[in-house]
Scaffold this motif. Sequence first.
Motif, PDB file in Angstrom:
ATOM      1  N   GLY A 195     -26.995 -26.827   0.729  1.00  0.00           N
ATOM      2  CA  GLY A 195     -26.342 -25.730   1.362  1.00  0.00           C
ATOM      3  C   GLY A 195     -24.817 -26.441   1.851  1.00  0.00           C
ATOM      4  O   GLY A 195     -23.920 -26.184   2.163  1.00  0.00           O
ATOM      5  N   GLN A 196     -24.276 -26.900   0.331  1.00  0.00           N
ATOM      6  CA  GLN A 196     -22.779 -27.205   0.209  1.00  0.00           C
ATOM      7  C   GLN A 196     -22.154 -26.708  -0.176  1.00  0.00           C
ATOM      8  O   GLN A 196     -22.209 -25.949  -0.876  1.00  0.00           O
ATOM      9  CB  GLN A 196     -22.187 -29.264  -0.763  1.00  0.00           C
ATOM     10  CG  GLN A 196     -23.300 -29.704   0.226  1.00  0.00           C
ATOM     11  CD  GLN A 196     -23.259 -30.950  -0.517  1.00  0.00           C
ATOM     12  OE1 GLN A 196     -21.850 -31.642  -0.033  1.00  0.00           O
ATOM     13  NE2 GLN A 196     -24.392 -32.279  -1.251  1.00  0.00           N
ATOM     14  N   THR A 197     -20.401 -26.308  -0.599  1.00  0.00           N
ATOM     15  CA  THR A 197     -19.864 -25.690  -1.282  1.00  0.00           C
ATOM     16  C   THR A 197     -19.324 -25.905  -2.460  1.00  0.00           C
ATOM     17  O   THR A 197     -19.695 -27.667  -3.069  1.00  0.00           O
ATOM     18  CB  THR A 197     -18.556 -26.012  -0.655  1.00  0.00           C
ATOM     19  OG1 THR A 197     -17.456 -27.217  -0.613  1.00  0.00           O
ATOM     20  CG2 THR A 197     -18.371 -24.775   0.380  1.00  0.00           C
ATOM     21  N   LYS A 198     -19.238 -25.553  -3.693  1.00  0.00           N
ATOM     22  CA  LYS A 198     -19.244 -25.745  -5.176  1.00  0.00           C
ATOM     23  C   LYS A 198     -18.180 -27.047  -5.054  1.00  0.00           C
ATOM     24  O   LYS A 198     -18.373 -28.148  -5.447  1.00  0.00           O
ATOM     25  CB  LYS A 198     -19.225 -25.112  -5.771  1.00  0.00           C
ATOM     26  CG  LYS A 198     -18.306 -25.712  -7.400  1.00  0.00           C
ATOM     27  CD  LYS A 198     -19.241 -23.564  -7.980  1.00  0.00           C
ATOM     28  CE  LYS A 198     -18.528 -23.581  -9.303  1.00  0.00           C
ATOM     29  NZ  LYS A 198     -18.481 -22.989 -10.268  1.00  0.00           N
ATOM     30  N   GLU A 199     -16.525 -27.086  -4.100  1.00  0.00           N
ATOM     31  CA  GLU A 199     -16.294 -27.695  -4.190  1.00  0.00           C
ATOM     32  C   GLU A 199     -16.394 -29.198  -3.808  1.00  0.00           C
ATOM     33  O   GLU A 199     -15.595 -29.719  -4.721  1.00  0.00           O
ATOM     34  CB  GLU A 199     -15.037 -27.508  -3.199  1.00  0.00           C
ATOM     35  CG  GLU A 199     -14.334 -26.150  -3.973  1.00  0.00           C
ATOM     36  CD  GLU A 199     -15.167 -25.146  -3.599  1.00  0.00           C
ATOM     37  OE1 GLU A 199     -15.882 -24.334  -3.101  1.00  0.00           O
ATOM     38  OE2 GLU A 199     -14.730 -23.682  -5.021  1.00  0.00           O
ATOM     39  N   ALA A 200     -17.657 -29.340  -2.248  1.00  0.00           N
ATOM     40  CA  ALA A 200     -17.704 -30.224  -1.506  1.00  0.00           C
ATOM     41  C   ALA A 200     -18.416 -31.144  -2.737  1.00  0.00           C
ATOM     42  O   ALA A 200     -18.281 -32.009  -3.373  1.00  0.00           O
ATOM     43  CB  ALA A 200     -18.312 -30.196  -0.758  1.00  0.00           C
ATOM     44  N   VAL A 201     -19.299 -30.410  -3.311  1.00  0.00           N
ATOM     45  CA  VAL A 201     -20.128 -31.520  -4.581  1.00  0.00           C
ATOM     46  C   VAL A 201     -19.696 -31.604  -6.027  1.00  0.00           C
ATOM     47  O   VAL A 201     -19.640 -33.485  -6.374  1.00  0.00           O
ATOM     48  CB  VAL A 201     -21.416 -30.314  -5.433  1.00  0.00           C
ATOM     49  CG1 VAL A 201     -21.980 -30.931  -6.535  1.00  0.00           C
ATOM     50  CG2 VAL A 201     -22.224 -30.104  -3.785  1.00  0.00           C
ATOM     51  N   ALA A 202     -18.550 -30.553  -6.230  1.00  0.00           N
ATOM     52  CA  ALA A 202     -17.570 -31.050  -7.219  1.00  0.00           C
ATOM     53  C   ALA A 202     -16.695 -32.411  -7.379  1.00  0.00           C
ATOM     54  O   ALA A 202     -16.954 -33.558  -7.991  1.00  0.00           O
ATOM     55  CB  ALA A 202     -16.440 -29.637  -7.652  1.00  0.00           C
ATOM     56  N   ALA A 203     -15.736 -32.875  -6.106  1.00  0.00           N
ATOM     57  CA  ALA A 203     -15.193 -33.864  -6.082  1.00  0.00           C
ATOM     58  C   ALA A 203     -16.147 -35.058  -5.472  1.00  0.00           C
ATOM     59  O   ALA A 203     -16.549 -35.897  -6.401  1.00  0.00           O
ATOM     60  CB  ALA A 203     -14.807 -33.725  -4.148  1.00  0.00           C
ATOM     61  N   GLU A 204     -17.476 -35.002  -4.761  1.00  0.00           N
ATOM     62  CA  GLU A 204     -18.942 -36.044  -4.958  1.00  0.00           C
ATOM     63  C   GLU A 204     -18.826 -36.084  -5.875  1.00  0.00           C
ATOM     64  O   GLU A 204     -19.471 -37.708  -6.220  1.00  0.00           O
ATOM     65  CB  GLU A 204     -20.124 -35.371  -3.826  1.00  0.00           C
ATOM     66  CG  GLU A 204     -21.472 -36.849  -3.490  1.00  0.00           C
ATOM     67  CD  GLU A 204     -22.499 -35.829  -3.092  1.00  0.00           C
ATOM     68  OE1 GLU A 204     -21.998 -34.610  -2.284  1.00  0.00           O
ATOM     69  OE2 GLU A 204     -23.472 -36.619  -2.986  1.00  0.00           O
ATOM     70  N   CYS A 205     -19.324 -35.544  -7.079  1.00  0.00           N
ATOM     71  CA  CYS A 205     -19.506 -35.940  -8.390  1.00  0.00           C
ATOM     72  C   CYS A 205     -19.117 -36.273  -9.542  1.00  0.00           C
ATOM     73  O   CYS A 205     -19.236 -36.495 -10.168  1.00  0.00           O
ATOM     74  CB  CYS A 205     -21.142 -34.833  -8.644  1.00  0.00           C
ATOM     75  SG  CYS A 205     -22.504 -34.309  -7.168  1.00  0.00           S
ATOM     76  N   ALA A 206     -18.196 -35.582  -9.054  1.00  0.00           N
ATOM     77  CA  ALA A 206     -16.816 -35.957 -10.326  1.00  0.00           C
ATOM     78  C   ALA A 206     -16.989 -37.140 -11.212  1.00  0.00           C
ATOM     79  O   ALA A 206     -16.600 -38.129 -11.939  1.00  0.00           O
ATOM     80  CB  ALA A 206     -15.469 -36.102  -9.470  1.00  0.00           C
ATOM     81  N   GLU A 207     -16.783 -38.196 -10.270  1.00  0.00           N
ATOM     82  CA  GLU A 207     -17.085 -39.824 -10.394  1.00  0.00           C
ATOM     83  C   GLU A 207     -18.562 -40.615 -11.171  1.00  0.00           C
ATOM     84  O   GLU A 207     -18.287 -41.950 -11.861  1.00  0.00           O
ATOM     85  CB  GLU A 207     -16.074 -40.931  -9.715  1.00  0.00           C
ATOM     86  CG  GLU A 207     -15.419 -40.504  -9.517  1.00  0.00           C
ATOM     87  CD  GLU A 207     -13.460 -40.131 -10.791  1.00  0.00           C
ATOM     88  OE1 GLU A 207     -13.943 -41.304 -11.333  1.00  0.00           O
ATOM     89  OE2 GLU A 207     -12.617 -39.301 -10.046  1.00  0.00           O
ATOM     90  N   MET A 208     -19.053 -39.636 -11.056  1.00  0.00           N
ATOM     91  CA  MET A 208     -20.533 -40.174 -10.906  1.00  0.00           C
ATOM     92  C   MET A 208     -20.872 -40.172 -12.136  1.00  0.00           C
ATOM     93  O   MET A 208     -21.171 -39.586 -13.030  1.00  0.00           O
ATOM     94  CB  MET A 208     -21.523 -39.186  -9.666  1.00  0.00           C
ATOM     95  CG  MET A 208     -21.821 -39.590  -8.632  1.00  0.00           C
ATOM     96  SD  MET A 208     -23.476 -38.644  -8.200  1.00  0.00           S
ATOM     97  CE  MET A 208     -22.384 -39.268  -6.196  1.00  0.00           C
ATOM     98  N   GLY A 209     -21.853 -41.102 -12.488  1.00  0.00           N
ATOM     99  CA  GLY A 209     -23.786 -41.064 -13.800  1.00  0.00           C
ATOM    100  C   GLY A 209     -24.361 -40.625 -13.368  1.00  0.00           C
ATOM    101  O   GLY A 209     -24.894 -40.069 -11.873  1.00  0.00           O
ATOM    102  N   TRP A 210     -24.825 -40.062 -14.114  1.00  0.00           N
ATOM    103  CA  TRP A 210     -26.958 -39.599 -13.321  1.00  0.00           C
ATOM    104  C   TRP A 210     -27.697 -40.610 -13.529  1.00  0.00           C
ATOM    105  O   TRP A 210     -28.029 -40.372 -12.777  1.00  0.00           O
ATOM    106  CB  TRP A 210     -27.319 -38.925 -15.351  1.00  0.00           C
ATOM    107  CG  TRP A 210     -26.260 -37.776 -16.151  1.00  0.00           C
ATOM    108  CD1 TRP A 210     -25.671 -37.920 -17.285  1.00  0.00           C
ATOM    109  CD2 TRP A 210     -26.176 -37.068 -15.482  1.00  0.00           C
ATOM    110  NE1 TRP A 210     -25.181 -36.459 -17.303  1.00  0.00           N
ATOM    111  CE2 TRP A 210     -25.869 -36.054 -16.228  1.00  0.00           C
ATOM    112  CE3 TRP A 210     -26.905 -36.168 -14.148  1.00  0.00           C
ATOM    113  CZ2 TRP A 210     -25.643 -34.494 -16.280  1.00  0.00           C
ATOM    114  CZ3 TRP A 210     -26.750 -34.143 -14.150  1.00  0.00           C
ATOM    115  CH2 TRP A 210     -26.070 -33.368 -15.201  1.00  0.00           C
TER     116      TRP A 210
END
Length: 335
Positions: A257-272
């Motif tokens: 239930g997050q915004t796209k922007e929030a998820v993009a920011a959370e995952c920008a540096e993540m690996g799988w």
Amino acid sequence: MTKKRVLSGVQPTGSLHLGNYLGAIRNWVAGQANYENYFCVVDLHAITVPHDPTVLAANTYTVAALYLACGIDPNHATIFVQSHVSAHAELTWLLNCITPLNWLEDMIQFKEKAVKQGENVAAGLLDYPVLMAADILLYDADLVPVGDDQKQHLELTRDIAARVNYLFARNQPPILKLPEPFIAKAGARVMSLTDGTKKMSKSDPSDMSRINLLDSADEIRKKIKRCKTDPIRGLVFDDPERPEANNLLGLYQVLTGQTKEAVAAECAEMGWGQFKPLLTDAVIATLEPIQQRYHEIMTDLTYLRGLLKAGRDQAATVANATLERVKLAFGYALL
Ligand code: TYM
């Protein structure tokens, strides 16, 4: 003010998956208090491809129980089985006779499914969208909440209704109401776990391609662990070269239930390796309560049958009135 009317349905074929939930049922639940709702288990559609008669009835109860388990409230919605209301088949015949054949031959889903059937394509598969139009038009539905793949069928439904109105009620009050599609942005097209360019589908021969609503936590873990990804670190939406990243981030977004922007920011540096457990937890947290309710509902089939009987009676009252209106307009001798 009277509430607008909503109608939608799911076929009792194979097992319902996350695409069916996120693209359709979840949106039915979210809006149910604002509308007068009819939710149908479309078992006549289920035989347009070869089917197994020993599982059709069981699948029909499963889908009805999943509607309830996902949160459809019988106080807000009429839940019924399509084959229990004979007006669906009758209106289909009337609509068949005014629907140009080439409209049906143009349907993308027909072409895709026909290819899969090889030589064994039933006339019913071509006619599938006319039956769907009958489902919708019988209830004078204002809104039809579906996933993105049904858009063309809804356009056809509008064209068929407009044609009936034009042929039999020109310059008069319309006979049939033209419905509006209701396709939510997020979750409207959930893609396969094994190929991010293909829709998640009940008919995909590989069970690893989808998360079924009744999959156990272990199965969900396994499927997400093995799902297709790419070798790139840093996860982003909307890169045409990375359809899997787009799909999996999109799933995570809707489920949490997050915004796209929030998820993009959370995952920008993540690996799988970091992302997959988060997605797994979000899927399990969504499905576990649904599964619990489902198993409770299935322990009391008498209740479910009673609900479907009441649903049939309510649905038939509305559907038969529309059928009569159409028959009158077509010139039938009604007694
Ligand atoms: P069915 O059973 O194939 O799909 C049920 C609903 O799930 C949606 N859906 C998806 N949404 C997002 N991502 C996916 N991968 C995905 N796969 C399926 C579908 O869009 C649909 O909303 N023809 C209909 C059944 C039907 C119907 C109707 C719907 C028959 N009569 C009248 C509305 C109104 C269908 O595709 O069912």
